[in-house]
Scaffold this active site. Structure first.
Site: not given
Length: 282
Positions: A146, A152, A179-180, A205, A211, A240
């Site tokens: 991912e 991160e 993951d968008t 995701h 989020r 998510e």
């Protein structure tokens, strides 16, 4: 396409005390639950497997590497510990009768880095994941890489980089997990990045740029679903969102992202189901 949700929409740590989330996800009419393996000491595989079977619900697992399990660490003892952790996660996935494990499995999540990754770090990531992948393949488990944003990880931020690492590893059960939320920061195009993953895409995701509730922000959902439709994507896609901060990984939830977790889930599912129907992915 299978639509599910990450357990972190309601909890900050998985244990037998959260097994009821399996039934909750089933009642919502979703296809699967994503179960975090951050704290394997509270993961009761037998109890999870039984509850999933009773609810007739599918599942995937996910995790991130932390400082003590960083397979790109210059310390060989830490790298070895990270490889064993990935093997433990693969075994836990197999023990609940499932096949998909993914996440930030290539280096420490939120690594305190002040430079671009070295060739040694790329090679250590490939070597560690190769050993974990061989072990996982014997259990029937595939591992999804991912990409996450620059804050991160300094190693894998884009689909292109994930595909580079996959090629270096050279094992067929290494796959891609997009993951968008992270794509919104790092990719030039949601469409092109999704298409680039191609047949190796096993998990997606579904997150708004903050989020919050999907469909209420800046993410280009039409570009994403056009790409998924062209791929005839039949894999997993999970909402998510995080409801709280947790001491087992960083979530950075400093404010309410929706009136409640239930509202976020209900409205998010309604929006995504609508897009699935629009693009023939129902």
């Amino acid at each position: 396409m299978k639509l599910g949700i990450h357990a972190y929409a309601w909890c900050s740590q998985w244990s037998n005390g959260t097994l009821d989330l399996i039934d909750r996800v089933k009642r919502l009419g979703l296809d699967f639950i994503e179960i975090p393996l951050m704290t394997l000491d509270t993961f009761d595989a037998a109890a999870v497997k039984k509850r999933l079977a009773d609810a007739e619900l599918d599942a995937v697992t996910s995790t991130v590497l932390l400082r003590g399990t960083d397979i790109t660490s210059p310390d060989p003892a830490i790298r070895a510990k990270g490889i064993e952790y990935l093997k433990d996660c693969a075994r836990a996935t197999a023990e609940i009768g499932k096949t998909n494990l993914s996440g930030v499995v290539y280096s420490e999540h939120v690594k305190n880095a002040n430079a671009r990754p070295t060739e040694d770090e790329w090679n250590w990531a490939a070597e560690g994941l190769r050993e974990a992948a061989v072990y996982a393949r014997e259990l029937g488990v595939q591992i999804g890489l991912e990409p996450v944003n620059r804050y991160e990880s300094n190693l894998i931020n884009t689909c292109e980089q994930a595909l580079r690492l996959k090629a270096m590893i050279g094992e067929p059960n290494i796959k891609i997990h997009l993951d968008t939320y992270h794509m919104n920061i790092e990719e030039k195009s949601f469409y092109e990045a999704t298409k680039a993953a191609g047949a190796d895409l096993i998990h997606y995701h579904i997150c708004e740029n903050d989020r919050g509730i999907p469909g209420t922000g800046l993410v280009d959902w039409d570009a994403i679903f056009r790409a998924l439709a062209e791929l005839n994507y039949a894999g997993y896609a999970a909402l998510e969102s995080f409801v709280d901060v947790t001491d087992n990984m960083n979530t950075w939830v400093w404010r309410q992202l929706a009136p409640s977790g239930d509202v976020l889930v209900a409205e998010g599912v309604r929006f995504i189901r609508g897009k699935m129907a629009e693009y023939g992915l129902g």
